[in-house]
Design a protein around this motif. Sequence first.
Motif, PDB file in Angstrom:
ATOM      1  N   VAL A  77       0.836  -1.054  -0.001  1.00  0.00           N
ATOM      2  CA  VAL A  77       0.029  -0.031   0.126  1.00  0.00           C
ATOM      3  C   VAL A  77       1.019   1.330  -0.068  1.00  0.00           C
ATOM      4  N   LEU A  78       0.607   2.118  -1.029  1.00  0.00           N
ATOM      5  CA  LEU A  78       1.254   3.240  -1.020  1.00  0.00           C
ATOM      6  C   LEU A  78       0.784   4.327   0.195  1.00  0.00           C
ATOM      7  N   GLU A 135      -2.710  11.429  -6.456  1.00  0.00           N
ATOM      8  CA  GLU A 135      -4.015  10.859  -6.360  1.00  0.00           C
ATOM      9  C   GLU A 135      -3.893   9.254  -6.255  1.00  0.00           C
ATOM     10  N   SER A 136      -4.448   8.730  -5.348  1.00  0.00           N
ATOM     11  CA  SER A 136      -4.401   7.042  -5.314  1.00  0.00           C
ATOM     12  C   SER A 136      -5.534   6.569  -4.642  1.00  0.00           C
ATOM     13  N   CYS A 137      -6.127   5.384  -5.274  1.00  0.00           N
ATOM     14  CA  CYS A 137      -7.332   4.590  -4.743  1.00  0.00           C
ATOM     15  C   CYS A 137      -8.551   5.998  -4.524  1.00  0.00           C
ATOM     16  N   LEU A 183      -3.027  10.227   1.155  1.00  0.00           N
ATOM     17  CA  LEU A 183      -2.479   8.615   1.414  1.00  0.00           C
ATOM     18  C   LEU A 183      -2.696   8.670   2.796  1.00  0.00           C
ATOM     19  N   PRO A 184      -3.042   6.964   2.985  1.00  0.00           N
ATOM     20  CA  PRO A 184      -3.039   6.914   4.295  1.00  0.00           C
ATOM     21  C   PRO A 184      -1.478   6.897   4.934  1.00  0.00           C
ATOM     22  N   LEU A 236      -5.925   0.203   0.533  1.00  0.00           N
ATOM     23  CA  LEU A 236      -6.127  -0.216   1.857  1.00  0.00           C
ATOM     24  C   LEU A 236      -7.408  -0.643   1.993  1.00  0.00           C
ATOM     25  N   GLU A 237      -7.648  -1.856   2.382  1.00  0.00           N
ATOM     26  CA  GLU A 237      -8.959  -2.562   2.639  1.00  0.00           C
ATOM     27  C   GLU A 237      -9.604  -2.159   3.983  1.00  0.00           C
TER      28      GLU A 237
END
Length: 298
Positions: A229-230, A244-246, A251-252, A297-298
Amino acid sequence: MRAQFLLSALPILGAQGARILQANDDGWAELYIRSLNEALNEAGHDVVLSAPADNQSGTGSSDKEPSPRSDACEYDSCAANSGPVGSNSTNTRLNWVNSYPATSTRYGIDTFGPQIWNGEGPELVVTGPNVGTNLFLAVPFSGTIGAAVYASHTAGIPAIAFSGASTGNLAWNTSPVPARSAVYALLATQLTEAVLASGTPYLPSEVFLNVNFPEITDDCNGPANFKWVLSRINPGTFSDPDTESCGSTRLPTETSVIDAGGCHISVSVGDATDKTTAPAEKQAVVLQKLGSLLTCLE
């Protein structure tokens, strides 16, 4: 569980053998770094190890010339009165420096590596896996991070710092090798090969990757179980947007990734000038390079 037995679990990413320098802050004879050394060599890379003679955890970016030793190295891995630096008697690719992690990296780049590589330096510096995580507030003080930052910021060589949540210091010759050491070594090799396969420049300038593995458990006990996970090092409440991601421009944090469970590995793009999170444009380059490996990240 030896590293070579797990190599078949890694995807073939097409990376060519590269000149890789290894360092850490737990010491040259620590099992984690030796398991990774074995895995990188098994993967076909040209590897030189240069790390402190003793455990130097928490020394950050300290750097001073090594002094002669009066006692043996950690785990009796070198004899007393062995001088300021030394090498394994049967393998000169394994080297110790009686000083800090950043100093060990400097000696590896300037001295040990060129001796092996016909005057050339490393193409990539890999530090760790550290025994224990290096998340957020721990990052500035970590010698494993300090070694990676020396490579990226001072020497201009791309660097990756690996750390693992499963703890317990062990000597290089521990047998059998515990799963945590072998699995971390294979995971670190997987990401290293992904970075190399992405082509040069392997990482943006003044950037290091801070990678934290979760604990090895019954559910997270083999390379195929893990998800990358980034992430970002520090919370971004007052920071500019991330890449931008997910579906998000924030970002987390790496801490939240590790705390989420589910065998998630945090991959943060660190700024080598101050050990905080790199800006969005450099995150975007890493995201593009590692996109096929990363997940949300789920």
